[in-house]
Write a protein that holds these residues in place. Structure first.
Motif, PDB file in Angstrom:
ATOM      1  N   PHE A   1      -4.491   8.378   3.843  1.00  0.00           N
ATOM      2  CA  PHE A   1      -4.319   9.730   4.325  1.00  0.00           C
ATOM      3  C   PHE A   1      -2.939   9.888   4.964  1.00  0.00           C
ATOM      4  CE2 PHE A   1      -8.563  11.588   4.093  1.00  0.00           C
ATOM      5  CZ  PHE A   1      -9.386  10.476   4.002  1.00  0.00           C
TER       6      PHE A   1
ATOM      7  N   TYR B   1      -4.911  17.511   6.198  1.00  0.00           N
ATOM      8  CA  TYR B   1      -4.588  16.143   5.786  1.00  0.00           C
ATOM      9  C   TYR B   1      -4.401  16.079   4.274  1.00  0.00           C
ATOM     10  CZ  TYR B   1      -6.431  14.614  10.324  1.00  0.00           C
ATOM     11  OH  TYR B   1      -6.659  14.424  11.668  1.00  0.00           O
TER      12      TYR B   1
ATOM     13  N   ASP C   1       0.831  -1.193   0.000  1.00  0.00           N
ATOM     14  CA  ASP C   1       0.000   0.000   0.000  1.00  0.00           C
ATOM     15  C   ASP C   1       0.874   1.255   0.000  1.00  0.00           C
ATOM     16  OD1 ASP C   1      -2.741  -1.158   2.164  1.00  0.00           O
ATOM     17  OD2 ASP C   1      -2.008  -1.803   0.195  1.00  0.00           O
TER      18      ASP C   1
ATOM     19  N   GLN D   1      -0.855  11.628   8.151  1.00  0.00           N
ATOM     20  CA  GLN D   1      -1.218  11.587   9.572  1.00  0.00           C
ATOM     21  C   GLN D   1      -1.750  12.914  10.090  1.00  0.00           C
ATOM     22  OE1 GLN D   1       1.800  12.009   8.422  1.00  0.00           O
ATOM     23  NE2 GLN D   1       3.128  13.074   9.880  1.00  0.00           N
TER      24      GLN D   1
ATOM     25  N   TYR E   1      -7.257  18.275   2.627  1.00  0.00           N
ATOM     26  CA  TYR E   1      -8.456  18.596   3.390  1.00  0.00           C
ATOM     27  C   TYR E   1      -8.072  19.433   4.609  1.00  0.00           C
ATOM     28  CZ  TYR E   1     -10.441  14.496   0.956  1.00  0.00           C
ATOM     29  OH  TYR E   1     -10.864  13.580   0.015  1.00  0.00           O
TER      30      TYR E   1
ATOM     31  N   TYR F   1      -8.877   3.281  -7.035  1.00  0.00           N
ATOM     32  CA  TYR F   1     -10.025   3.288  -6.144  1.00  0.00           C
ATOM     33  C   TYR F   1      -9.738   2.586  -4.823  1.00  0.00           C
ATOM     34  CZ  TYR F   1     -12.847   5.283  -9.814  1.00  0.00           C
ATOM     35  OH  TYR F   1     -13.358   6.127 -10.760  1.00  0.00           O
ATOM     36  N   SER F   2      -8.626   1.909  -4.757  1.00  0.00           N
ATOM     37  CA  SER F   2      -8.252   1.234  -3.515  1.00  0.00           C
ATOM     38  C   SER F   2      -6.784   0.914  -3.512  1.00  0.00           C
ATOM     39  CB  SER F   2      -9.051  -0.055  -3.366  1.00  0.00           C
ATOM     40  OG  SER F   2      -8.576  -0.850  -2.302  1.00  0.00           O
ATOM     41  N   PRO F   3      -6.111   0.994  -2.335  1.00  0.00           N
ATOM     42  CA  PRO F   3      -6.658   1.651  -1.157  1.00  0.00           C
ATOM     43  C   PRO F   3      -6.297   3.138  -1.151  1.00  0.00           C
ATOM     44  CG  PRO F   3      -4.627   0.547  -0.594  1.00  0.00           C
ATOM     45  CD  PRO F   3      -4.848   0.299  -2.068  1.00  0.00           C
ATOM     46  N   TRP F   4      -7.195   3.940  -0.669  1.00  0.00           N
ATOM     47  CA  TRP F   4      -6.877   5.339  -0.457  1.00  0.00           C
ATOM     48  C   TRP F   4      -6.156   5.464   0.882  1.00  0.00           C
ATOM     49  CZ3 TRP F   4     -12.069   8.307  -1.742  1.00  0.00           C
ATOM     50  CH2 TRP F   4     -12.322   8.189  -3.111  1.00  0.00           C
TER      51      TRP F   4
ATOM     52  N   TYR G   1      -7.607  19.627  -5.040  1.00  0.00           N
ATOM     53  CA  TYR G   1      -7.659  18.310  -5.656  1.00  0.00           C
ATOM     54  C   TYR G   1      -6.689  18.236  -6.818  1.00  0.00           C
ATOM     55  CZ  TYR G   1     -10.665  20.529  -9.157  1.00  0.00           C
ATOM     56  OH  TYR G   1     -11.166  21.365 -10.129  1.00  0.00           O
TER      57      TYR G   1
ATOM     58  N   VAL H   1      -5.162  14.974  -2.805  1.00  0.00           N
ATOM     59  CA  VAL H   1      -6.058  16.029  -2.325  1.00  0.00           C
ATOM     60  C   VAL H   1      -5.593  16.497  -0.946  1.00  0.00           C
ATOM     61  CG1 VAL H   1      -8.125  15.321  -3.575  1.00  0.00           C
ATOM     62  CG2 VAL H   1      -7.650  14.333  -1.360  1.00  0.00           C
TER      63      VAL H   1
ATOM     64  N   PRO I   1     -14.138  16.906   7.659  1.00  0.00           N
ATOM     65  CA  PRO I   1     -13.136  17.566   6.814  1.00  0.00           C
ATOM     66  C   PRO I   1     -13.766  18.316   5.651  1.00  0.00           C
ATOM     67  CG  PRO I   1     -12.484  15.311   7.312  1.00  0.00           C
ATOM     68  CD  PRO I   1     -13.920  15.463   7.755  1.00  0.00           C
TER      69      PRO I   1
ATOM     70  N   LEU J   1     -12.827  19.710   1.666  1.00  0.00           N
ATOM     71  CA  LEU J   1     -11.916  19.592   0.531  1.00  0.00           C
ATOM     72  C   LEU J   1     -11.368  20.958   0.153  1.00  0.00           C
ATOM     73  CD1 LEU J   1     -10.722  17.895  -1.826  1.00  0.00           C
ATOM     74  CD2 LEU J   1     -12.864  18.298  -3.053  1.00  0.00           C
TER      75      LEU J   1
ATOM     76  N   GLN K   1      -4.271  13.241   1.084  1.00  0.00           N
ATOM     77  CA  GLN K   1      -4.815  11.914   0.790  1.00  0.00           C
ATOM     78  C   GLN K   1      -4.489  11.562  -0.652  1.00  0.00           C
ATOM     79  OE1 GLN K   1      -9.053  11.555   0.246  1.00  0.00           O
ATOM     80  NE2 GLN K   1      -8.627   9.624  -0.784  1.00  0.00           N
TER      81      GLN K   1
ATOM     82  N   TYR L   1      -5.201   9.156  -3.993  1.00  0.00           N
ATOM     83  CA  TYR L   1      -6.277   8.371  -4.600  1.00  0.00           C
ATOM     84  C   TYR L   1      -5.776   7.832  -5.936  1.00  0.00           C
ATOM     85  CZ  TYR L   1      -7.087  12.865  -6.918  1.00  0.00           C
ATOM     86  OH  TYR L   1      -6.938  14.040  -7.599  1.00  0.00           O
TER      87      TYR L   1
END
Lengths: 108, 122
Positions: free
Chosen positions: A99, A87, A1, A101, A36, A94-97, A49, A34, A44, A46, A89, A91
């Motif tokens: 963040f 934060y 990941d 810390q 947040y 679609y998996s896994p997203w 992006y 992105v 959160p 947005l 993040q 993307y």
């Protein structure tokens, strides 16, 4: 990941300061990032992006940059409403997203 | 106005089950990817699961695979999270969130509910 690492974890700054938060990905995510903003007890919001695109309604003092593995969020002139936790993040698919810390921006 | 309202959070014993619901309004629910994101008390955000518009694709964070199931009912404009074999580390506020489409691509999430608290403790 894919792991996301933000720095610093906490930042103390004054109103009017220029603030920069860094987010590093463990592998290239192109521009699939992105940012947040989260205030205590709230969901959160947005801000940015695709690494550098300002979300509608977000003040222009916020900006994002970077691609690949290193990204930054900059607040050009810190305002009282900006004291919050930020934060990143990724993307990349679609998996896994994942963040980062979080970076808490505190009043100096 | 886009609204996402979660419900179903509760105190549950380890090993127990819980079903969270999210009622969506103010947009065409069936057109959007949906997500669950959680936040343990005093901690950061953790993505939990995503589901495609028609429910044909679902993705989970490793820590909940085999225990949690995301689903949706487009006729009822509702998103669900079935949580089984709950552990203390699942204690968190669970947020329902809408996929953000910008330029025809999902770029994270743009609307969030207010969250519902799940506490796993004996």
């Amino acid at each position: 990941d894919i792991q996301m690492t933000q720095s610093p974890s906490t930042l103390s700054a004054s109103v009017g300061d220029r603030v920069t938060i860094t987010c590093r990905a463990s592998q290239s995510i192109s521009s699939w990032l992105v940012w947040y903003q989260q205030k205590p007890g709230k969901a959160p919001k947005l801000l940015i992006y695709k690494a550098s695109n300002l979300e509608s309604g977000v003040p222009s003092r916020f900006s994002g940059s970077g691609s690949g593995t290193e990204f930054t969020l900059t607040i050009s002139s810190l305002q009282p409403d900006d004291f919050a936790t930020y934060y990143c993040q990724q993307y990349n698919s679609y998996s896994p997203w994942t963040f980062g810390q979080g970076t808490k921006v505190e009043i100096k | 106005e886009v609204q996402l309202v979660e419900s179903g959070g509760d105190l549950v014993q380890p090993g127990g089950s819980l079903r969270l619901s999210c009622a969506a309004s103010g947009f065409t629910f069936s057109n959007y990817w949906m997500s669950w994101v959680r936040q343990a008390p005093g901690k950061g955000l953790e993505w939990v699961a995503n589901i495609k518009q028609d429910g044909s694709e679902k993705y989970y964070v490793d820590s909940v695979k085999g225990r949690f199931t995301i689903s949706r009912d487009n006729a009822k404009n509702s998103l669900y999270l079935q949580m089984n074999s709950l552990r203390a580390e699942d204690t968190a506020v669970y947020y329902c969130a809408r996929g953000a489409y910008r330029g025809g691509v999902v770029v994270g999430v743009d609307y969030w509910g207010q969250g519902t608290l799940v506490t796993v403790s004996s």
